[in-house]
Enzyme design. Structure first.
Site, PDB file in Angstrom:
ATOM      1  N   THR B  49       0.951  -1.164  -0.193  1.00 31.55           N
ATOM      2  CA  THR B  49      -0.103  -0.093   0.094  1.00 31.55           C
ATOM      3  C   THR B  49       0.801   1.134  -0.068  1.00 31.55           C
ATOM      4  OG1 THR B  49      -0.109   0.463   2.104  1.00 31.55           O
ATOM      5  CG2 THR B  49      -1.537  -1.163   1.504  1.00 31.55           C
ATOM      6  N   CYS B  50       0.194   2.618   0.146  1.00 31.27           N
ATOM      7  CA  CYS B  50       1.119   3.685   0.087  1.00 31.27           C
ATOM      8  C   CYS B  50       1.838   3.726   1.327  1.00 31.27           C
ATOM      9  CB  CYS B  50       0.490   4.725  -0.288  1.00 31.27           C
ATOM     10  SG  CYS B  50      -0.941   5.025   0.553  1.00 31.27           S
ATOM     11  N   GLY B 186     -16.377  31.829  -1.340  1.00 32.51           N
ATOM     12  CA  GLY B 186     -14.821  31.943  -1.251  1.00 32.51           C
ATOM     13  C   GLY B 186     -14.279  30.634  -1.582  1.00 32.51           C
ATOM     14  N   ALA B 187     -12.949  30.535  -1.661  1.00 26.55           N
ATOM     15  CA  ALA B 187     -12.218  29.291  -2.258  1.00 26.55           C
ATOM     16  C   ALA B 187     -11.233  28.735  -1.002  1.00 26.55           C
ATOM     17  CB  ALA B 187     -11.916  29.379  -3.706  1.00 26.55           C
ATOM     18  N   GLY B 188     -10.849  27.771  -1.414  1.00 22.26           N
ATOM     19  CA  GLY B 188      -9.670  27.349  -0.403  1.00 22.26           C
ATOM     20  C   GLY B 188      -9.702  25.954  -0.483  1.00 22.26           C
TER      21      GLY B 188
END
Lengths: 268, 435
Positions: B49-50, B186-188
């Site tokens: 797995t990772c 808004g963004a984020g």
């Protein structure tokens, strides 16, 4: 024999009572699993007891204990409906103590007030009483839902760990409350109507001044306000809880008004 | 115990190193088969797995060197092996596998994906025929242990990231998120992540408002949502059940009077504000209104923190379960291993007894049936008495599988009664029968 069945039911309902107490202490994880099966089994015994009583005495209600038992059964029936639809036992937190007390009084109470009036043999009276009790049960359910709503709203607002508590989602609690109102209102209305028609034919117009009738009408009016504000303005939470408690208080007053009522005194 | 587990994980190696060990899913089967063909290896499974790559094998005589396999597969220097490789044998390997499957060794303790990944590894190994007996039983036990941990502890029950806490809270308010409307203001990164979680849980309609129209358009495209003009935000916001806000505004955008207006228009249906902005976009007074729930970033993070603490406590209970299960597995397996020896011991002596009785048959013929039965019982009794100590020694030895003294005792018993030869003969007969 019916008393024995009722006591078995009482024993099973006591598990519900334990759940209520445990839920207050928020340690109900293991008991929650047993609660629903236990109280639903209790319902079966309860039903057998009701049926046997009715068969023996030729009437649904021949003493105050029968009334208590019937009301407790209605409450349990409501619980079973909610459980079947929403898979939650949480309304039981508030319903089970009432069910237990009513069943306790009916199963172990001594010297009941016995209704001797021949009027009670009339089938319409049985219909009237059953409908009214079902209406009371629905009202108690919507009150319970209001209280749970307030609790859950508090929890979510306080942002404490209670926020993600085991109570059902706010919307689910709201639906339980609203649907029990919607279901209870026509039942209560029909119950009151049959009562009015019966009283009119027995006592004439004078019955309208009876305190029990007045209280019942008041309760019905509060019921309408409750429904209307929920439907038109979407009142929930605090305001709905206040109204529901008002309706409930008048309902209790109407229930106990037998003692001061002239036409509901069936004990001559 | 002949199990061995070699591996690297997030606990022992940084990602730059782990990625050099990774085996792509499409090569997993082939790699597992190759591992099973290594000298000394009887059965094999590879978990990749990772966060971890682990080689799990059952060896013929307790030790196999997997280094050549690793050196050939992975481009890793000797020093790195020394630094990051861990090796578990016997009971430790069992414990490690149980902990991994139960998600106690995960980076986020209690995360549910790992069990699925172990199942994939198991399926891949079975497909190439690298699992057939004991290792198969071990991995199957690990699944049961993981299931037990999950049902008996609350290790995976609470959300431990801001986005999943937001979803959990929204579900506590709305029941289900089906057909719910989410408004992104808004963004984020964080607000996008929260929106993604909400959509994954059923939220149907996405509104996007941003002061920069291009940003709004980009976000709306990403979520298949609708752009609303920032200026008309207050007219549209009441449609949203969940508002995720993260603008750079220095003044609160949503104030009490807006909330009152929203609640009027929504007929008091609840509204959930997730305020990720600092300084905050939602005025604290807004959250005092009935039906409006405001969680700012600190509120969300403190829920996360309590959940993480809950998990840590539950993990301790899980460790106790694992401990008990490891003991159970080890002792069950040793008894299973002791059983054939005990059975062949009994069969061995029984055959001697029968042969002797047969030899004496002529001399015993004159006895009555009753006397013959007594002779039979007598011989049986002697055999049982003789066997009693060796059998109980075998049973105790089986339970102390790690004790070399116990293993020596088993070997000695086998040698005394000449059971190895019997075993070999029996195996030969069995394989002949099955082929």
């Amino acid at each position: 024999m019916p008393v024995v069945w009722l006591r078995v039911a009482l024993g099973l309902y006591s598990i519900g009572l334990v759940y209520s107490v445990a839920a207050l202490g928020r340690r109900s994880r293991w008991i929650t699993r047993f609660t629903a099966p236990a109280v639903q089994l209790g319902m079966i015994f309860h039903f057998v007891s009701l049926a046997e009583f009715a068969h023996q005495q030729g009437s649904w209600v021949s003493s105050i204990h029968d009334l208590e038992s019937l009301l407790a059964f209605m409450l349990m029936f409501g619980f079973a409906l909610v459980f079947a639809r929403y898979r939650t036992v949480t309304p039981g937190m508030l319903i089970f103590p009432a069910v237990f007390l009513l069943t306790f009084a009916a199963a172990l109470g001594k010297n009941p007030i016995v209704f001797t009036s021949p009027m009670l043999r009339k089938p319409w009276i049985a219909v009237h009483i059953t409908l009214i009790l079902a209406g009371y049960a629905a009202l108690l359910f919507s009150l319970a839902a209001c209280v749970l709503y307030l609790l859950q709203e508090r929890g979510l607002k306080s942002k404490s760990r209670l926020a993600i508590s085991r109570l059902p989602a706010l919307d689910v609690i709201d639906q339980i409350g609203y649907r029990s109102l919607l279901l209870g209102f026509p039942i209560m209305t029909l119950g009151l109507l049959t009562g009015v028609v019966l009283a009119q034919s027995e006592f004439g117009a004078a019955f309208m001044r009876d305190p029990k009738i007045l209280l019942s009408l008041l309760m019905w009016a509060v019921y309408i306000v409750l429904l209307y504000t929920r439907w038109s303005a979407g009142w929930r939470g605090r305001r709905a809880a206040l109204l529901a408690s008002a309706a409930f208080v008048t309902a209790i007053a109407a229930w106990t008004a037998n003692n001061v009522s002239s036409i509901h005194r069936f004990t001559r | 115990m002949t199990f061995a587990l070699w591996g690297v994980s997030h606990n022992s190696a940084p990602v730059e190193l782990r990625e050099r060990f990774a085996i792509p899913a499409q090569h997993l089967g082939e790699a597992t088969r190759a591992l099973a063909l290594e000298p000394g290896v009887e059965e094999a499974m590879i978990l990749s797995t990772c966060n971890r790559v682990e080689l799990l094998v059952r060896t013929r005589n307790g030790s196999a060197d997997l280094r050549p396999f690793m050196q050939q597969r992975f481009n890793v220097g000797e020093a790195d092996y020394q630094r990051c490789l861990y090796r578990h044998h016997g009971k430790d390997a069992v414990r490690h596998l149980f902990r991994v499957a139960a998600s106690l060794d995960s980076m986020v303790v209690g995360e549910p994906q790992i069990l699925g990944q172990v199942k994939q590894a198991y399926a891949a190994a079975r497909e190439v025929g690298a699992l057939h007996s004991d290792l198969d039983a071990l991995v199957t036990s690990a699944f049961n242990v993981a299931k037990r941990v999950r049902s008996e502890t609350a290790i995976g029950s609470s959300a431990v990231s801001v986005a999943s806490v937001a979803v959990e809270l929204a579900k506590k308010i709305f029941g289900s998120l089906e057909n719910k409307c989410v408004c992104l203001v808004g963004a984020g990164k964080m607000s996008e992540l929260a929106a993604r979680h909400l959509v994954a849980n059923g939220a149907a309609r996405i509104l996007v408002a941003n002061r920069t129209p291009e940003h709004a358009r980009r976000l709306a495209e990403a979520f298949n949502g609708e752009v609303i003009a920032f200026e008309s935000l207050y007219d549209h916001a009441s449609q949203a059940d969940v508002i995720i806000t993260s603008t750079g505004s220095s003044q609160p955008i949503f104030r009490r009077e807006h909330g009152e207006r929203f609640m009027d228009r929504r007929k008091n249906r609840p509204m959930f504000f997730i305020d990720i902005a600092v300084p905050r976009d939602a005025d604290p007074a807004l959250g005092k209104l009935d039906g409006i729930f405001v969680y700012d970033i600190d509120d969300l993070q403190s829920v996360v923190a309590t959940h993480v603490a809950d998990r840590r406590r539950e993990a301790e209970r899980a460790e106790a379960i694992i401990h008990a299960e490891v003991e159970k597995f080890v002792s069950r397996r040793s008894i299973e291993h002791a059983v054939p020896t005990i059975v062949s011991l009994q069969e061995h002596l029984e055959s001697i007894r029968r042969a002797e009785l047969e030899r004496m048959r002529g001399k015993l013929a004159s006895l009555t049936a009753e006397q013959q039965a007594a002779v039979d019982a007598l011989t049986r009794g002697i055999v049982n008495k003789v066997l009693h100590t060796p059998i109980s020694t075998l049973k105790t030895a089986a339970q102390q599988a790690d004790d070399p003294g116990a293993a020596a005792a088993v070997d000695l018993i086998k040698r005394i009664f000449n059971l190895e030869a019997d075993d070999a003969a029996a195996r030969k007969a069995k394989s002949a029968g099955s082929s």
